[in-house]
Scaffold this motif. Structure first.
Motif, PDB file in Angstrom:
ATOM      1  N   SER A 174       0.832  -1.209   0.000  1.00 53.38           N
ATOM      2  CA  SER A 174       0.000   0.000   0.000  1.00 53.38           C
ATOM      3  C   SER A 174       0.868   1.261   0.000  1.00 53.38           C
ATOM      4  N   LEU A 175       1.938   1.257   0.784  1.00 50.84           N
ATOM      5  CA  LEU A 175       2.850   2.404   0.803  1.00 50.84           C
ATOM      6  C   LEU A 175       3.492   2.620  -0.561  1.00 50.84           C
ATOM      7  N   LEU A 191      -9.084   8.144  -5.554  1.00 46.77           N
ATOM      8  CA  LEU A 191     -10.087   7.183  -6.013  1.00 46.77           C
ATOM      9  C   LEU A 191      -9.426   5.896  -6.504  1.00 46.77           C
ATOM     10  N   ALA A 192      -8.397   6.030  -7.318  1.00 48.98           N
ATOM     11  CA  ALA A 192      -7.698   4.853  -7.844  1.00 48.98           C
ATOM     12  C   ALA A 192      -7.092   4.028  -6.710  1.00 48.98           C
ATOM     13  N   ALA A 193      -6.462   4.691  -5.760  1.00 48.23           N
ATOM     14  CA  ALA A 193      -5.853   3.974  -4.633  1.00 48.23           C
ATOM     15  C   ALA A 193      -6.909   3.277  -3.793  1.00 48.23           C
ATOM     16  N   LEU A 232      -8.094   0.247  -5.802  1.00 46.68           N
ATOM     17  CA  LEU A 232      -7.076  -0.791  -5.977  1.00 46.68           C
ATOM     18  C   LEU A 232      -6.707  -1.490  -4.679  1.00 46.68           C
ATOM     19  N   ARG A 233      -6.452  -0.723  -3.615  1.00 49.73           N
ATOM     20  CA  ARG A 233      -5.895  -1.299  -2.393  1.00 49.73           C
ATOM     21  C   ARG A 233      -6.726  -1.064  -1.146  1.00 49.73           C
ATOM     22  N   GLY A 234      -7.739  -0.228  -1.222  1.00 53.92           N
ATOM     23  CA  GLY A 234      -8.571  -0.018  -0.055  1.00 53.92           C
ATOM     24  C   GLY A 234      -8.333   1.310   0.636  1.00 53.92           C
ATOM     25  N   THR A 271     -16.708   6.469  -0.736  1.00 56.47           N
ATOM     26  CA  THR A 271     -17.449   5.927  -1.878  1.00 56.47           C
ATOM     27  C   THR A 271     -16.694   4.770  -2.515  1.00 56.47           C
ATOM     28  N   ALA A 272     -15.389   4.916  -2.689  1.00 56.33           N
ATOM     29  CA  ALA A 272     -14.574   3.845  -3.267  1.00 56.33           C
ATOM     30  C   ALA A 272     -14.609   2.601  -2.388  1.00 56.33           C
ATOM     31  N   ASN A 273     -14.556   2.796  -1.072  1.00 54.08           N
ATOM     32  CA  ASN A 273     -14.593   1.654  -0.166  1.00 54.08           C
ATOM     33  C   ASN A 273     -15.943   0.941  -0.232  1.00 54.08           C
ATOM     34  N   GLU A 274     -17.019   1.702  -0.288  1.00 55.48           N
ATOM     35  CA  GLU A 274     -18.346   1.092  -0.398  1.00 55.48           C
ATOM     36  C   GLU A 274     -18.475   0.313  -1.706  1.00 55.48           C
TER      37      GLU A 274
END
Length: 140
Positions: free
Chosen positions: A23-24, A59-61, A64-66, A113-116
């Protein structure tokens, strides 16, 4: 005799550290790429919309990774964008702090929103997988 439990909720420390490192790395790569793109557009944009591209990176991150990776991009993008585009030479532009706070507020909503979306997609894929296992492969 001790029995090791491999419950799905508990991951080994090495897996957690590896996931954090990934993630980093992804967050750093997204912030760097976004900064380079924004710097390339600076002659055309000037000080307009310094954080516009960083919101897309958040948004992309997040997708992709949460949420952790998205939060890292949100923090890193805010700090880098503020220093490079809103306070060049250490002198803050008028309204720079407000622009940073607005970026973090909007990015937090984008990240939620991305997480949902990730949660909903994971559930839909699990239901699809279960349905395919019940009915087997399609035959002709």
């Amino acid at each position: 005799m001790a029995v090791a439990s491999n419950s799905p909720g508990k991951r080994p420390l090495a897996v957690k550290v590896g996931g954090l490192a990934i993630s980093l790395a992804i967050a750093a790569a997204l912030v760097a790429a976004t900064t380079l793109l924004r710097a390339a557009l600076s002659p055309h944009l000037g000080v307009l919309s310094p954080f516009m591209l960083y919101i897309a990176a958040v948004l992309a991150a997040g997708l992709l990774r949460g949420p952790l990776c998205g939060a890292l991009v949100m923090l890193g993008g805010g700090v880098v964008g503020f220093r490079l585009f809103l306070s060049p030479g250490g002198v803050n532009q008028h309204g720079a702090e407000l622009a940073l706070m607005m970026f973090w507020g909007v990015s937090a909503l984008v990240l939620l929103t991305a997480n949902e979306l990730r949660v909903q997609l994971k559930g839909a894929m699990a239901r699809l997988s279960a349905a395919l296992q019940r009915h087997g492969p399609a035959s002709q």
